[in-house]
Design a protein around this motif. Sequence first.
Motif, PDB file in Angstrom:
ATOM      1  N   CYS A 180       0.836  -1.193   0.000  1.00 52.70           N
ATOM      2  CA  CYS A 180       0.000   0.000   0.000  1.00 52.70           C
ATOM      3  C   CYS A 180       0.876   1.250   0.000  1.00 52.70           C
ATOM      4  O   CYS A 180       1.869   1.326   0.730  1.00 52.70           O
TER       5      CYS A 180
ATOM      6  N   CYS B 216       1.813  -1.140   4.220  1.00 57.15           N
ATOM      7  CA  CYS B 216       1.231  -2.422   4.623  1.00 57.15           C
ATOM      8  C   CYS B 216       0.996  -3.258   3.363  1.00 57.15           C
ATOM      9  O   CYS B 216       0.852  -2.705   2.277  1.00 57.15           O
TER      10      CYS B 216
ATOM     11  N   VAL C   7      -1.406  -5.221   0.982  1.00 59.98           N
ATOM     12  CA  VAL C   7      -2.840  -5.265   0.751  1.00 59.98           C
ATOM     13  C   VAL C   7      -3.343  -6.660   1.111  1.00 59.98           C
ATOM     14  O   VAL C   7      -2.589  -7.625   1.071  1.00 59.98           O
ATOM     15  N   SER C   8      -4.612  -6.755   1.505  1.00 57.25           N
ATOM     16  CA  SER C   8      -5.079  -8.017   2.065  1.00 57.25           C
ATOM     17  C   SER C   8      -6.105  -8.757   1.218  1.00 57.25           C
ATOM     18  O   SER C   8      -6.141  -9.982   1.259  1.00 57.25           O
TER      19      SER C   8
ATOM     20  N   ASN D 268      -7.764  -4.104  -1.622  1.00 56.22           N
ATOM     21  CA  ASN D 268      -8.053  -3.508  -0.323  1.00 56.22           C
ATOM     22  C   ASN D 268      -6.926  -3.686   0.681  1.00 56.22           C
ATOM     23  O   ASN D 268      -6.368  -4.772   0.812  1.00 56.22           O
ATOM     24  N   CYS D 269      -6.627  -2.612   1.394  1.00 56.17           N
ATOM     25  CA  CYS D 269      -5.627  -2.640   2.458  1.00 56.17           C
ATOM     26  C   CYS D 269      -6.360  -2.593   3.801  1.00 56.17           C
ATOM     27  O   CYS D 269      -7.093  -1.637   4.081  1.00 56.17           O
TER      28      CYS D 269
ATOM     29  N   CYS E 287      -5.025  -2.308   6.764  1.00 56.50           N
ATOM     30  CA  CYS E 287      -4.378  -1.487   7.798  1.00 56.50           C
ATOM     31  C   CYS E 287      -5.139  -0.189   8.071  1.00 56.50           C
ATOM     32  O   CYS E 287      -5.436   0.127   9.210  1.00 56.50           O
TER      33      CYS E 287
END
Length: 77
Positions: free
Chosen positions: A22, A27, A29-30, A38-39, A41
């Motif tokens: 990100c 962080c 991204v998840s 989408n991140c 964090c």
Amino acid sequence: KGEEVVVTQPEQGRFKAFSAICTHQRCLVSTVSDGTINCACHGSKFQIADGAVSQGPATRPLPAEQITVEGNAIRMA
């Protein structure tokens, strides 16, 4: 393997790749869902087609990565 890259499929048969880090505070991204990367964090979201920011706090897009697609395999270019 070992690359911090997220691969998306904005259209059937068309693949894109972006850094999975990100641009807000680095962080990973998840998830990828509903047209965005989408991140978790801080809630930043990026468009799957071009990595553009669709929701902050990030202000810079995810950098594109070069990939090749051969059959069922996706590789870094």
